[in-house]
Design a protein around this motif. Structure first.
Motif, PDB file in Angstrom:
ATOM      1  N   ALA A  67      49.725  45.261  41.264  1.00  0.00           N
ATOM      2  CA  ALA A  67      49.362  46.023  40.086  1.00  0.00           C
ATOM      3  C   ALA A  67      50.613  46.677  39.522  1.00  0.00           C
ATOM      4  N   VAL A  68      50.648  46.865  38.217  1.00  0.00           N
ATOM      5  CA  VAL A  68      51.739  47.573  37.567  1.00  0.00           C
ATOM      6  C   VAL A  68      51.212  48.925  37.123  1.00  0.00           C
ATOM      7  N   VAL A  69      51.849  49.985  37.590  1.00  0.00           N
ATOM      8  CA  VAL A  69      51.384  51.337  37.300  1.00  0.00           C
ATOM      9  C   VAL A  69      52.352  51.993  36.342  1.00  0.00           C
ATOM     10  N   SER A  70      51.827  52.563  35.262  1.00  0.00           N
ATOM     11  CA  SER A  70      52.641  53.271  34.280  1.00  0.00           C
ATOM     12  C   SER A  70      51.974  54.597  33.967  1.00  0.00           C
ATOM     13  N   LYS A  87      49.690  41.077  46.178  1.00  0.00           N
ATOM     14  CA  LYS A  87      48.864  41.256  47.360  1.00  0.00           C
ATOM     15  C   LYS A  87      47.383  41.125  47.007  1.00  0.00           C
ATOM     16  N   THR A  88      46.595  40.697  47.956  1.00  0.00           N
ATOM     17  CA  THR A  88      45.144  40.591  47.781  1.00  0.00           C
ATOM     18  C   THR A  88      44.466  41.646  48.634  1.00  0.00           C
ATOM     19  N   LYS A  89      43.600  42.420  48.024  1.00  0.00           N
ATOM     20  CA  LYS A  89      42.881  43.472  48.727  1.00  0.00           C
ATOM     21  C   LYS A  89      41.423  43.055  48.921  1.00  0.00           C
ATOM     22  N   THR A  90      40.908  43.270  50.136  1.00  0.00           N
ATOM     23  CA  THR A  90      39.506  42.970  50.383  1.00  0.00           C
ATOM     24  C   THR A  90      38.616  44.044  49.786  1.00  0.00           C
ATOM     25  N   SER A  91      37.358  43.731  49.578  1.00  0.00           N
ATOM     26  CA  SER A  91      36.422  44.699  49.005  1.00  0.00           C
ATOM     27  C   SER A  91      35.989  45.708  50.058  1.00  0.00           C
ATOM     28  N   GLY A  92      35.299  46.750  49.605  1.00  0.00           N
ATOM     29  CA  GLY A  92      34.763  47.731  50.537  1.00  0.00           C
ATOM     30  C   GLY A  92      35.623  48.961  50.716  1.00  0.00           C
ATOM     31  N   GLY A  93      36.653  49.098  49.915  1.00  0.00           N
ATOM     32  CA  GLY A  93      37.511  50.268  50.017  1.00  0.00           C
ATOM     33  C   GLY A  93      36.949  51.452  49.251  1.00  0.00           C
TER      34      GLY A  93
END
Length: 210
Positions: A1-4, A22-28
């Motif tokens: 992700a690009v954060v500004s 990166k790939t993030k799994t669900s459930g966070g």
């Protein structure tokens, strides 16, 4: 992700890549204004954000500088997210979604006139609310520290004095700031009273006297 991150003046404050590729799994659990050391837990009160966030939205694309300026009306935060972003499915989370939630804990969601009282930009051309924050009401007292009343400690703000004043007023309970340098940062303790004070050459206090 690009954060500004943009300031209320429309200037870019910070930009960087966050877990790019990166790939993030669900459930966070999404946390805003607090750091979690485990999923939905492991919180430290000293790391909590104290202040106000206005018109917070999340998108699933990187916005150009021109798009950010259009969405946030060049730093005034007075415009809604344009329909083209909704039609393209690019809005992940909008402020209206947050405002519709029932908050749990020491947080409030404001809209309209209430948000203006807490420091948000007013989108009318005239000042209509006598209860608005008045920066001229702050009185500076050098070499002074105010004591806490019972249950009078409201936390602290790390940042400029003006940012601390706005955050203090936004609580509705804070009457005094005592500011000092700690670990190279400016820290301002928020307190609910200015009845008792101490002399302290390393600290400056500000009291809201209107």
């Amino acid at each position: 992700a690009v954060v500004s991150t943009q300031s209320t003046g429309g200037e870019k404050v910070k930009e960087g890549n966050l877990a790019q590729g990166k790939t993030k799994t669900s459930g966070g659990v999404l946390n805003i204004g607090q750091e979690q050391d485990s999923v939905g837990g492991g919180y430290d009160a000293s790391q909590a954000f104290a202040g106000s966030l206005y018109n917070l939205n999340m998108f699933n694309i990187k916005l150009t500088d021109d798009q950010v300026a259009a969405i946030y009306a060049d730093g005034t935060f007075c415009k809604k997210v344009p329909g083209e972003f909704w039609e393209a499915g690019q809005v992940m989370l909008a402020y209206k979604d947050l405002y519709g939630l029932i908050p749990d804990g020491d947080v409030t969601f404001d809209n309209g006139e209430e948000a203006w009282r807490h420091g948000a930009m007013h989108c009318d051309s005239l000042d209509l609310d006598e209860d608005a924050h008045k920066p001229e009401c702050w009185v500076m007292e050098e070499n002074t520290e105010y004591k806490n009343k019972k249950n009078g400690d409201l936390g602290y703000i790390v940042g400029t004095v003006d940012e601390a004043k706005a955050a203090c007023y936004a609580t509705g309970a804070c009457k005094t700031l005592t500011c000092y340098q700690k670990s190279g940062e400016n820290r301002c303790d928020m307190k609910s009273s200015f009845e008792k004070s101490n002399g302290d050459k390393k600290k400056t206090s500000y009291t809201y006297r209107c």
